[in-house]
Design a protein around this motif. Sequence first.
Motif, PDB file in Angstrom:
ATOM      1  N   VAL A 110       6.851   5.137   6.021  1.00 26.79           N
ATOM      2  CA  VAL A 110       7.283   4.560   5.407  1.00 26.79           C
ATOM      3  C   VAL A 110       7.129   2.317   6.541  1.00 26.79           C
ATOM      4  O   VAL A 110       6.958   3.202   6.941  1.00 26.79           O
ATOM      5  N   MET A 111       7.072   1.176   5.417  1.00 29.96           N
ATOM      6  CA  MET A 111       6.412   0.737   5.433  1.00 29.96           C
ATOM      7  C   MET A 111       7.196  -0.624   5.318  1.00 29.96           C
ATOM      8  O   MET A 111       8.659  -0.742   4.658  1.00 29.96           O
ATOM      9  N   GLY A 112       7.320  -1.740   6.417  1.00 33.10           N
ATOM     10  CA  GLY A 112       8.404  -2.947   6.483  1.00 33.10           C
ATOM     11  C   GLY A 112       7.999  -3.662   5.342  1.00 33.10           C
ATOM     12  O   GLY A 112       8.647  -4.430   4.720  1.00 33.10           O
ATOM     13  N   GLY A 113       6.229  -3.649   5.838  1.00 32.12           N
ATOM     14  CA  GLY A 113       5.754  -4.780   4.849  1.00 32.12           C
ATOM     15  C   GLY A 113       4.433  -4.217   4.518  1.00 32.12           C
ATOM     16  O   GLY A 113       5.385  -3.069   3.431  1.00 32.12           O
ATOM     17  N   GLY A 114       3.758  -4.998   3.558  1.00 25.55           N
ATOM     18  CA  GLY A 114       2.961  -4.610   2.713  1.00 25.55           C
ATOM     19  C   GLY A 114       1.866  -3.734   3.438  1.00 25.55           C
ATOM     20  O   GLY A 114       1.610  -3.738   4.102  1.00 25.55           O
ATOM     21  N   SER A 161       8.420  -1.044   0.991  1.00 25.96           N
ATOM     22  CA  SER A 161       9.146  -2.142   0.508  1.00 25.96           C
ATOM     23  C   SER A 161       8.463  -3.998   0.104  1.00 25.96           C
ATOM     24  O   SER A 161       9.293  -4.475   0.188  1.00 25.96           O
ATOM     25  N   GLY A 162       7.935  -3.725   0.994  1.00 26.24           N
ATOM     26  CA  GLY A 162       6.938  -4.393   1.461  1.00 26.24           C
ATOM     27  C   GLY A 162       5.724  -4.430   0.153  1.00 26.24           C
ATOM     28  O   GLY A 162       4.529  -6.003  -0.130  1.00 26.24           O
ATOM     29  N   GLY A 163       5.309  -3.996  -1.102  1.00 31.80           N
ATOM     30  CA  GLY A 163       4.371  -3.582  -1.521  1.00 31.80           C
ATOM     31  C   GLY A 163       3.320  -3.011  -1.631  1.00 31.80           C
ATOM     32  O   GLY A 163       2.952  -2.907  -0.004  1.00 31.80           O
ATOM     33  N   ASN A 190       8.526   4.869  -3.664  1.00 33.15           N
ATOM     34  CA  ASN A 190       9.582   4.083  -4.072  1.00 33.15           C
ATOM     35  C   ASN A 190       8.503   2.070  -3.007  1.00 33.15           C
ATOM     36  O   ASN A 190       8.655   2.615  -1.822  1.00 33.15           O
ATOM     37  N   ALA A 191       8.438   1.868  -3.915  1.00 30.12           N
ATOM     38  CA  ALA A 191       8.151   0.298  -4.024  1.00 30.12           C
ATOM     39  C   ALA A 191       8.642  -0.481  -4.843  1.00 30.12           C
ATOM     40  O   ALA A 191       9.038  -0.751  -5.448  1.00 30.12           O
ATOM     41  N   THR A 192       8.330  -2.472  -3.993  1.00 31.33           N
ATOM     42  CA  THR A 192       8.644  -3.452  -5.287  1.00 31.33           C
ATOM     43  C   THR A 192       7.337  -3.452  -5.904  1.00 31.33           C
ATOM     44  O   THR A 192       8.595  -3.818  -7.005  1.00 31.33           O
ATOM     45  N   VAL A 193       6.874  -3.892  -5.310  1.00 30.50           N
ATOM     46  CA  VAL A 193       5.483  -4.139  -6.343  1.00 30.50           C
ATOM     47  C   VAL A 193       4.376  -3.701  -5.824  1.00 30.50           C
ATOM     48  O   VAL A 193       4.263  -2.703  -4.802  1.00 30.50           O
ATOM     49  N   ALA A 196       7.714   8.508  -9.661  1.00 27.72           N
ATOM     50  CA  ALA A 196       7.627   6.293  -8.471  1.00 27.72           C
ATOM     51  C   ALA A 196       8.997   5.485  -9.420  1.00 27.72           C
ATOM     52  O   ALA A 196       9.321   5.618 -10.093  1.00 27.72           O
ATOM     53  N   GLN A 197       9.361   5.127  -8.198  1.00 31.16           N
ATOM     54  CA  GLN A 197      10.350   4.089  -8.270  1.00 31.16           C
ATOM     55  C   GLN A 197       9.723   2.990  -8.004  1.00 31.16           C
ATOM     56  O   GLN A 197       9.720   2.641  -6.580  1.00 31.16           O
ATOM     57  N   ILE A 198      10.012   1.512  -8.874  1.00 32.56           N
ATOM     58  CA  ILE A 198       8.552   0.658  -8.746  1.00 32.56           C
ATOM     59  C   ILE A 198       9.809  -0.506  -9.137  1.00 32.56           C
ATOM     60  O   ILE A 198      10.206  -1.157 -10.443  1.00 32.56           O
ATOM     61  N   SER A 199      10.262  -0.807  -8.508  1.00 29.41           N
ATOM     62  CA  SER A 199      11.882  -2.624  -9.057  1.00 29.41           C
ATOM     63  C   SER A 199      11.609  -3.264  -9.409  1.00 29.41           C
ATOM     64  O   SER A 199      12.449  -3.974 -10.272  1.00 29.41           O
ATOM     65  N   ASP A 200      10.221  -3.744  -9.272  1.00 29.44           N
ATOM     66  CA  ASP A 200      10.033  -5.189  -9.669  1.00 29.44           C
ATOM     67  C   ASP A 200       8.746  -4.959 -10.877  1.00 29.44           C
ATOM     68  O   ASP A 200       8.108  -4.909 -12.133  1.00 29.44           O
TER      69      ASP A 200
END
Length: 494
Positions: A179-183, A204-206, A228-231, A249-253
């Motif tokens: 679990v990451m807060g940053g990239g 969450s930080g990619g 689960n990632a943003t980028v 995998a779920q990549i929102s961006d």
Amino acid sequence: MLIYDELTPAERALWDSFPEGRWVDLRTGAPENDDPARGAHWGPERTVRAEVVAALLLGGNTERSSSVPSLHLAGARITGRLDLAGAQISHLLWLRECRLEQEVSINAASTRTIRITSSWIPGVDAGLARIEGHLDLNKSVMETGRLSLINAHVAGELDLNGARISASGQWAVFAGGLVMGGGIFCQKGFVTHGGVRLPGAQLSGGLFMQGARLESPGGMALIADNANATVVDMSEGFSAVGTLRMRGAQISDLLTLEGATLSGGDTALFGVGMQVGTFDFSLAARPTGVVDLQGARATVLHDREQSWPEEVRMDGFVYGSLRSGRTSLQGDVAHRLAWIHRNPGYAPQPYEQLAACYRQAGHDDDARTVLLEKQRHRRRTLNRPGRVWGYLLDAAVGYGYRPWLAALWMTALCLLGSLVFGVRSPIRTKAGEGDPFNPFIYTVDLLFPIGDFGQRNAWHWAGATQWLSYLLIAVGWLLTTAVVAGVSRTLNRN
């Protein structure tokens, strides 16, 4: 227990500097002598025991401190195992250009920022750790072990820029459930000999891997199942020798492999069921393995013709729009149909999805071209009678997507019948009854089974001309049936 008088000069310098967080620099200034890869021969003047480092991080020598204690050490050879498993660490650790003889363990520890940069390390075990800061391994080398972050929580960033990890086993980075807060930054020459394992990770930080190289020949270069990632950025010369596996995998961006190279396995990309915002698959070269996108979803797909291998599994792949950089729509349709033909066997969904994409963009003609090709592909899977009927539908009305073909056939046959029937005299069926003979109306009456213009039953022929009339009646029924079947299929779909 450590006794101050028994510490070496290097250890005393570190002990004394810790309360004020000052650097202890044991480097000579000569690059060839300060390379941690050659640090096994550094003498006692550059040697610090791991137990001294651990004692300071666990609260040693903080009583007289008026500053924030922290450990800063450069150019040291650290002997013994730095074992901080389960510890509560409230001080910063920064090792720079050091050589650690054994693996570092912060398993299940709670700690602040840890930086081990430009150093040589057998491995790092940070499984279950809670790092309330950054984990920085920039430009460090792990030649015998791996980086383990199983179910770890990192509030800040994970910096692996320029790091090189050569694992003795299958996995160079083992970080399932991270679990990451940053990239996570794996750029600027990051190389692994072994796979990167990130199933179920929350990023969450990619994840940024521009220019990275992952080597796992015949195995998994990356596993990010259900991550689960943003980028996820694997562009700018990224290279994977082995399979990229991103099932579910779920990549929102953004997921981008622009300019990437995929090779070294039977499957280049296994993306079954993944969900992506923008999927940029414009590779630098054609991958050597299969690309499997069954059940995947993407809002936007951006690709190049050389992005796709000989086999692309895309049954159930859903996308909102396509971008390929082509200026010719006709060329784009041909490219897309060739792309769908890479899917093994016949599957209707890829054709329906492509047609829906064109229709949504307002290109109805292109959509009809795709659906016509779908029927032609399906025809090859039918038995002989089905194929014969398919050829008739195709020739007559293009399976309902080219109804103007029926008009052309009818016009040609009307001209043929008018010419043939116009040069001979027919036989009146009943003397004194019926309208005067008109070769054109007579031909139309034969071709159209619906309705009666009074010519078909009033006149008949003998010999070969009679057989022509029979032929026109049969062709009329076939054309009418083909038109009705094709138009009905089109109307039902719409």
